[in-house]
Design an enzyme around this catalytic site. Structure first.
Site, PDB file in Angstrom:
ATOM      1  CG  HIS A  98       0.699   6.297   1.408  1.00 23.16           C
ATOM      2  ND1 HIS A  98       0.085   6.847   2.496  1.00 23.16           N
ATOM      3  CD2 HIS A  98      -0.283   5.722   0.667  1.00 23.16           C
ATOM      4  CE1 HIS A  98      -1.227   6.628   2.419  1.00 23.16           C
ATOM      5  NE2 HIS A  98      -1.466   5.945   1.320  1.00 23.16           N
TER       6      HIS A  98
ATOM      7  NE  ARG B 283      -1.831   0.254   3.853  1.00 23.91           N
ATOM      8  CZ  ARG B 283      -0.600   0.714   4.034  1.00 23.91           C
ATOM      9  NH1 ARG B 283       0.002   0.512   5.201  1.00 23.91           N
ATOM     10  NH2 ARG B 283       0.032   1.349   3.070  1.00 23.91           N
TER      11      ARG B 283
END
Length: 324
Positions: free
Chosen positions: A302, A196
């Site tokens: 995730h 990210r």
């Protein structure tokens, strides 16, 4: 029995019961005062009465202020949460008591916001407002009903499926080279690691294990630290970077990365691509390389396979090569 007083054109209802003290509230009409008194007396008689005084004396603005002081400061996304709280402070609802706010009020607010911003933004704002009410109800003991529960959420937008196509990666790299600075290396790093933007900006040299080819991310969006395996191309990016005195790997902050990436895309003639799409691209490539969902999740961080599915749109042509 309840008593009623007419004061300056309004009607005050007074209910006095042992163990509950003197309960009062003022209304525009006597009928409203009588209805309120009847409800309070009925709840007391059935042992269901809960004082709403604090909720009636607390405005939404007051509640937002307390939430910011006691809850938001400890969150990683404190800055963006403060921004969203300020949107509510600008609303007329901020001057209303929280006891008076109903689902219909928030439905009107929702529909107005949908004319100004995207459904995804409205959904995020509703999430934080719902948490404000739930915190007040559960942790602060304020007797109220969470009105956010009573209204329909905006439809969730379709997950982005943007992938790099044709020669877009080469064009990005060329434009980034002309632009200069770190953005070219950042683009390659994002595609190689699926990290990210915030995780990349927070990287520190002390978290790199060059021998085992892994990078530790101690603080992640979901709160669980993880280690990212590094490809040869990712290691080459790091090897080409100078060491900073402050220990950080990159000098650019998250917003600066996005701004530089937008300029590079414009220079490369590429439309509809965001820096976050590079995480999507990298995740999809991991699947195309044959990694299974659990392996990909360990790399990308995730939490659930359903979350991972939103980022995984495999090219049919690549899958066809694996079909016998």
């Amino acid at each position: 029995m309840a008593s009623f007083e007419k004061r300056s054109g309004n009607w005050r209802a007074i209910v006095q019961r042992q163990g509950h003290g003197r309960l009062t509230r003022t209304f525009d009409t006597k009928a409203q005062a009588e209805a309120w008194a009847a409800t309070i007396e009925s709840e007391i008689a059935r042992g269901l009465f809960v004082s709403r005084t604090e909720a009636e004396n607390t405005t939404l603005g007051d509640l937002l202020d307390r939430y910011e002081r006691e809850i938001v400061f400890a969150k990683k996304g404190a800055q963006i949460e403060r921004y969203r709280l300020n949107r509510f402070r600008e609303s007329p609802l901020a001057h209303r008591s929280i006891a008076s706010i109903r689902g219909t009020d928030l439905a009107l607010w929702r529909d107005q916001r949908l004319r100004e911003v995207s459904p995804a933004t409205v959904g995020r704002e509703m999430n934080i407002l719902g948490h404000v009410f739930e915190t007040a109800r559960k942790e602060w003991g304020i007797a109220l009903v969470n009105p956010v529960r009573d209204i329909r959420r905006p439809p969730a937008p379709n997950a982005r499926t943007r992938r790099l196509v044709d020669d877009e990666q080469a064009r990005l790299v060329a434009a980034a080279h002309t632009y200069g600075g770190e953005i070219g290396a950042l683009i390659t790093w994002a595609i190689e690691t699926a990290m990210r933007r915030g995780e990349i900006a927070a990287m520190r040299w002390e978290h790199l294990d060059r021998k085992d080819r892994v990078l530790l991310i101690p603080e992640t969006k979901n709160g669980t630290p993880r280690q990212v395996p590094l490809s040869t191309a990712a290691l080459a990016v790091l090897d080409a970077l100078p060491r900073r005195l402050d220990g950080r790997v990159w000098s650019m902050r998250p917003d600066s990365i996005s701004q530089a990436f937008e300029r590079v895309c414009k220079a490369a003639g590429i439309e509809g691509l965001t820096f976050h799409d590079l995480r999507h691209e990298a995740t999809s490539r991991f699947f195309e390389q044959g990694f299974n969902p659990m392996e990909v999740a360990s790399i990308t961080g995730h939490k659930t396979l359903q979350m991972l599915k939103r980022y995984t749109h495999l090219r049919a042509a690549d899958l066809a090569k694996r079909i016998k």
